[in-house]
Write an enzyme that holds these catalytic residues in place. Sequence first.
Site, PDB file in Angstrom:
ATOM      1  N   HIS A 105     -12.574  66.179  81.115  1.00  0.00           N
ATOM      2  CA  HIS A 105     -12.526  65.127  80.085  1.00  0.00           C
ATOM      3  C   HIS A 105     -11.304  64.223  80.225  1.00  0.00           C
ATOM      4  O   HIS A 105     -10.902  63.591  79.251  1.00  0.00           O
ATOM      5  CB  HIS A 105     -12.492  65.746  78.686  1.00  0.00           C
ATOM      6  CG  HIS A 105     -13.781  66.371  78.234  1.00  0.00           C
ATOM      7  ND1 HIS A 105     -14.230  67.573  78.709  1.00  0.00           N
ATOM      8  CD2 HIS A 105     -14.711  65.960  77.336  1.00  0.00           C
ATOM      9  CE1 HIS A 105     -15.378  67.887  78.128  1.00  0.00           C
ATOM     10  NE2 HIS A 105     -15.707  66.922  77.290  1.00  0.00           N
ATOM     11  N   ASP A 119     -16.118  61.112  82.885  1.00  0.00           N
ATOM     12  CA  ASP A 119     -16.307  62.393  83.587  1.00  0.00           C
ATOM     13  C   ASP A 119     -17.765  62.844  83.594  1.00  0.00           C
ATOM     14  O   ASP A 119     -18.150  63.659  84.419  1.00  0.00           O
ATOM     15  CB  ASP A 119     -15.479  63.482  82.909  1.00  0.00           C
ATOM     16  CG  ASP A 119     -14.079  63.043  82.595  1.00  0.00           C
ATOM     17  OD1 ASP A 119     -13.151  63.593  83.171  1.00  0.00           O
ATOM     18  OD2 ASP A 119     -13.902  62.131  81.754  1.00  0.00           O
ATOM     19  N   PHE A 120     -18.566  62.364  82.658  1.00  0.00           N
ATOM     20  CA  PHE A 120     -19.959  62.805  82.568  1.00  0.00           C
ATOM     21  C   PHE A 120     -20.872  62.044  83.530  1.00  0.00           C
ATOM     22  O   PHE A 120     -22.073  62.260  83.542  1.00  0.00           O
ATOM     23  CB  PHE A 120     -20.514  62.639  81.140  1.00  0.00           C
ATOM     24  CG  PHE A 120     -19.682  63.270  80.051  1.00  0.00           C
ATOM     25  CD1 PHE A 120     -18.765  64.268  80.329  1.00  0.00           C
ATOM     26  CD2 PHE A 120     -19.829  62.852  78.729  1.00  0.00           C
ATOM     27  CE1 PHE A 120     -17.998  64.842  79.318  1.00  0.00           C
ATOM     28  CE2 PHE A 120     -19.072  63.422  77.710  1.00  0.00           C
ATOM     29  CZ  PHE A 120     -18.152  64.418  78.000  1.00  0.00           C
ATOM     30  N   PHE A 144     -17.576  59.858  78.029  1.00  0.00           N
ATOM     31  CA  PHE A 144     -16.416  60.101  78.889  1.00  0.00           C
ATOM     32  C   PHE A 144     -16.880  59.798  80.309  1.00  0.00           C
ATOM     33  O   PHE A 144     -17.948  60.257  80.701  1.00  0.00           O
ATOM     34  CB  PHE A 144     -15.983  61.576  78.873  1.00  0.00           C
ATOM     35  CG  PHE A 144     -15.314  62.053  77.618  1.00  0.00           C
ATOM     36  CD1 PHE A 144     -16.013  62.209  76.435  1.00  0.00           C
ATOM     37  CD2 PHE A 144     -13.959  62.407  77.628  1.00  0.00           C
ATOM     38  CE1 PHE A 144     -15.392  62.695  75.289  1.00  0.00           C
ATOM     39  CE2 PHE A 144     -13.330  62.897  76.494  1.00  0.00           C
ATOM     40  CZ  PHE A 144     -14.051  63.036  75.320  1.00  0.00           C
ATOM     41  N   GLU A 162     -28.122  61.510  79.855  1.00  0.00           N
ATOM     42  CA  GLU A 162     -27.539  60.353  80.537  1.00  0.00           C
ATOM     43  C   GLU A 162     -28.436  59.798  81.637  1.00  0.00           C
ATOM     44  O   GLU A 162     -28.517  58.583  81.829  1.00  0.00           O
ATOM     45  CB  GLU A 162     -26.164  60.703  81.115  1.00  0.00           C
ATOM     46  CG  GLU A 162     -25.056  60.833  80.072  1.00  0.00           C
ATOM     47  CD  GLU A 162     -25.033  62.188  79.364  1.00  0.00           C
ATOM     48  OE1 GLU A 162     -25.881  63.055  79.689  1.00  0.00           O
ATOM     49  OE2 GLU A 162     -24.184  62.379  78.477  1.00  0.00           O
ATOM     50  N   GLU A 165     -24.475  57.860  73.150  1.00  0.00           N
ATOM     51  CA  GLU A 165     -24.400  59.003  72.240  1.00  0.00           C
ATOM     52  C   GLU A 165     -23.358  58.717  71.164  1.00  0.00           C
ATOM     53  O   GLU A 165     -22.237  58.320  71.478  1.00  0.00           O
ATOM     54  CB  GLU A 165     -24.029  60.263  73.028  1.00  0.00           C
ATOM     55  CG  GLU A 165     -25.139  60.691  73.983  1.00  0.00           C
ATOM     56  CD  GLU A 165     -24.640  61.498  75.169  1.00  0.00           C
ATOM     57  OE1 GLU A 165     -23.500  61.978  75.144  1.00  0.00           O
ATOM     58  OE2 GLU A 165     -25.410  61.628  76.144  1.00  0.00           O
TER      59      GLU A 165
HETATM   60  C1  TPP Z   1     -23.206  65.481  79.916  1.00  0.00           C
HETATM   61  C2  TPP Z   1     -22.453  65.375  78.630  1.00  0.00           C
HETATM   62  N1  TPP Z   1     -22.772  64.380  77.769  1.00  0.00           N
HETATM   63  C3  TPP Z   1     -22.121  64.256  76.602  1.00  0.00           C
HETATM   64  C4  TPP Z   1     -21.121  65.119  76.270  1.00  0.00           C
HETATM   65  C5  TPP Z   1     -20.372  64.956  74.961  1.00  0.00           C
HETATM   66  N2  TPP Z   1     -20.722  65.985  74.006  1.00  0.00           N
HETATM   67  C6  TPP Z   1     -19.977  67.086  73.868  1.00  0.00           C
HETATM   68  S1  TPP Z   1     -20.598  68.130  72.748  1.00  0.00           S
HETATM   69  C7  TPP Z   1     -21.899  67.103  72.413  1.00  0.00           C
HETATM   70  C8  TPP Z   1     -22.929  67.496  71.404  1.00  0.00           C
HETATM   71  C9  TPP Z   1     -23.525  68.796  71.756  1.00  0.00           C
HETATM   72  O1  TPP Z   1     -24.466  69.156  70.808  1.00  0.00           O
HETATM   73  P1  TPP Z   1     -25.190  70.538  70.880  1.00  0.00           P
HETATM   74  O2  TPP Z   1     -25.671  70.789  72.279  1.00  0.00           O
HETATM   75  O3  TPP Z   1     -26.199  70.575  69.815  1.00  0.00           O
HETATM   76  O4  TPP Z   1     -24.036  71.593  70.630  1.00  0.00           O
HETATM   77  P2  TPP Z   1     -23.089  71.737  69.363  1.00  0.00           P
HETATM   78  O5  TPP Z   1     -21.893  70.885  69.640  1.00  0.00           O
HETATM   79  O6  TPP Z   1     -23.835  71.317  68.172  1.00  0.00           O
HETATM   80  O7  TPP Z   1     -22.706  73.180  69.347  1.00  0.00           O
HETATM   81  C10 TPP Z   1     -21.811  65.942  73.188  1.00  0.00           C
HETATM   82  C11 TPP Z   1     -22.752  64.828  73.123  1.00  0.00           C
HETATM   83  C12 TPP Z   1     -20.796  66.128  77.204  1.00  0.00           C
HETATM   84  N3  TPP Z   1     -19.803  67.004  76.970  1.00  0.00           N
HETATM   85  N4  TPP Z   1     -21.474  66.249  78.360  1.00  0.00           N
END
Ligand code: TPP
Lengths: 342, 342
Positions: A139, A95-96, A93, A70, A39
Amino acid sequence: MAQQESTQTVDRELTMSRAMVEAIADEMRTNEEVFYMGEDVADYGGIFDSTQGLLDEFGHDRIMDVPISETAYLGAAVGAAQAGMRPIAELMFVDFFGVAMDQIYNQMAKNTYMSGANVTVPMVLTAAVGGTYNDAAQHSQTLYGTFAHLPGMKVVVPSTAYDAKGLMHNAIRDDDPVVYMFHKRLMGIGWMPAPDGPKTPVPEEAYTIPFGSADVKREGADVTVVTLGLHVHRALEAAETLAEDDIDTEVIDLRTLVPVDTDTILESVEKTGRLVVVDEDYRSYGVTSEIIARVAEADLASLEAVDRLAVPDVPIPYARPLENEVIPATDDIEDTVRAITS
Amino acid sequence: MYRVMVTARYYEERLQEEYLEGKQPAFDISAGPIPGELHLAAGHEASAAGVCQHLRDDDTVTAPHRPHHIAIAKGVDLDRMTAEIFGRETGLSNGKGGHMHLFDPAVNFACSGIIAEGCPPAVGAGLAAKKRNEDSVAVAFIGEGAVSQGAFLESLNLAAVQNLPVVFVIEDNDWAISMPKDRVTDVEDASQRAGGFDLPGKRVDSDDATAVYAAAKEAVGRARDDNGPSLLELQVHRRMGHFMGDPESYRPAEDSEAAKNRDSIERLAAELRAAGVEDAELEEIRDEAHERVDSAIEWAKEQPQPDPEDAYEDVFAGSKSGVTTTEPAHELADTTRAGGDD
Ligand SMILES: Cc1ncc(C[n+]2csc(CCOP(=O)(O)OP(=O)(O)O)c2C)c(N)n1
């Protein structure tokens, strides 16, 4: 031990992230089967700069942004690896890992064994680890122990740019799944100041650092501190202060947890008689207990005193005073060393 | 609705100010009065306000990593939420959770920093309500980037087959960090996914608070009347970076501009004016909201930092049990070494 390591003297210094990226780019140039997915690894260059600049040279086909899924993309890396490619898949991370744990520990880690080694999984799973910036319980984990505990994955934890590059070359060339865990605070990214240590001279040419070769980052006669990742730098800092009081500390950087280099530790403990193991992961059933157990099994007689420092068994709290309390700091290392050398 | 929206917007503006304090000149995520990452929701207000307007305290809401506007709309205690974000002892979670992990059981609100992971607990809340014959409902908010995640899809299915009172709300801001929607999904309209589980899906195409209100009324009403789950996709806009400190170099300037020009708050104000509401009344609502926010922030900043020892509390419901605090160095008996040397 590390006979393949470069001996050439260089004055070019790189951050740890630049060194990692250099190794990845080099392997991608020489081997068409290597690709990177995760990502925000393409246009963003990796949230922790783990792929900075790679998109320009290799394009979206080989530096692949993937949906937030993932299970699908880590599992796809397993499948592509079994088909003979050499994927590198990034978990932003560590953690994920939970959302994709089946693909990691039931597929990536076990398929070689379950197939009687008729199938191999030559992939690298990279993941950012570590706290120290108040990002709270989901995190900030290091989870070294979790990955090292479950059989079938090699586990790599670099602490300097030099090590990061050599270990990355080795990871990509390895025929087994390698979990390459980089500490956010060591990467040298703009928004998270790093200690001085991780930025080191790095040779331009490719070199490998064999897994299972711990590195003595500082020699000393009185006490052995075994650690990894960010805490190598905290231990080195502590050692400088301790030296002022004539306590001579040897600092061993494990560099890989699987395989782990017990010999280097035993040699050191035989010399110093005292062992402190420092880890940013949880205390129980983890790296600290494993290292101490190995030394005790192999050479209990040489151990005069032993102690360990790790995160007490609590999730990483958010507020600064709370996080500072649970993550071992430089003065915690000093205190522990003083206590067992007095 | 207007009150909730202006409160949320101003809250985020004030948090942004406070967050940046101490982080300059070179942005340092670990410095300043608000630690860790901060994800702001400016441009998302219409969805939270329009949906939560139909909810009671005994209805459950799970929010993702961008939670403040939803928390405010659900009626989470603003003072204690703010203290939590500042990592203070009197925060909602005594400083342990932080901005991505706000829990207010008084209004059944929770959030999680792991993508889509609020969906299963929302299904669980719906299940509990159904088993107990209560008419409360559960709403899971996620981003459009989260719809690729297994937890979301599995939750839709489970809620569907059990006919549970759950509303899944997708806040579509077109971006998942650096990934535009069209690069991570071939299904432009995520509400179509509901069809795959044989439940109703609806998309509200603009961030029109009154249209959101109407669509949510139907979905929540359906759940409350025991007619099962549904999916609501709401267009919102990301007016700033993904998190504070995000350079957004991947995002075309026109896109950020366009997001700022689509302001659901101004749009609602215009509608209210057209319906005969006096400017003075709107101003009064806004002033009151600003006062409320300023007082919460002031109060939060006066709150004490947690005692470091608090880090060991709360791992289990019964407080300290099971946690290993730092123990004194363990000296091995001298005889061990002597014996071994013999
Ligand atoms: C399982 C997991 N994978 C990756 C992340 C990292 N991450 C945090 S926010 C995000 C993007 C989220 O996008 P969206 O769902 O469209 O929400 P927005 O941030 O646009 O409000 C990512 C990839 C995470 N927190 N948890």
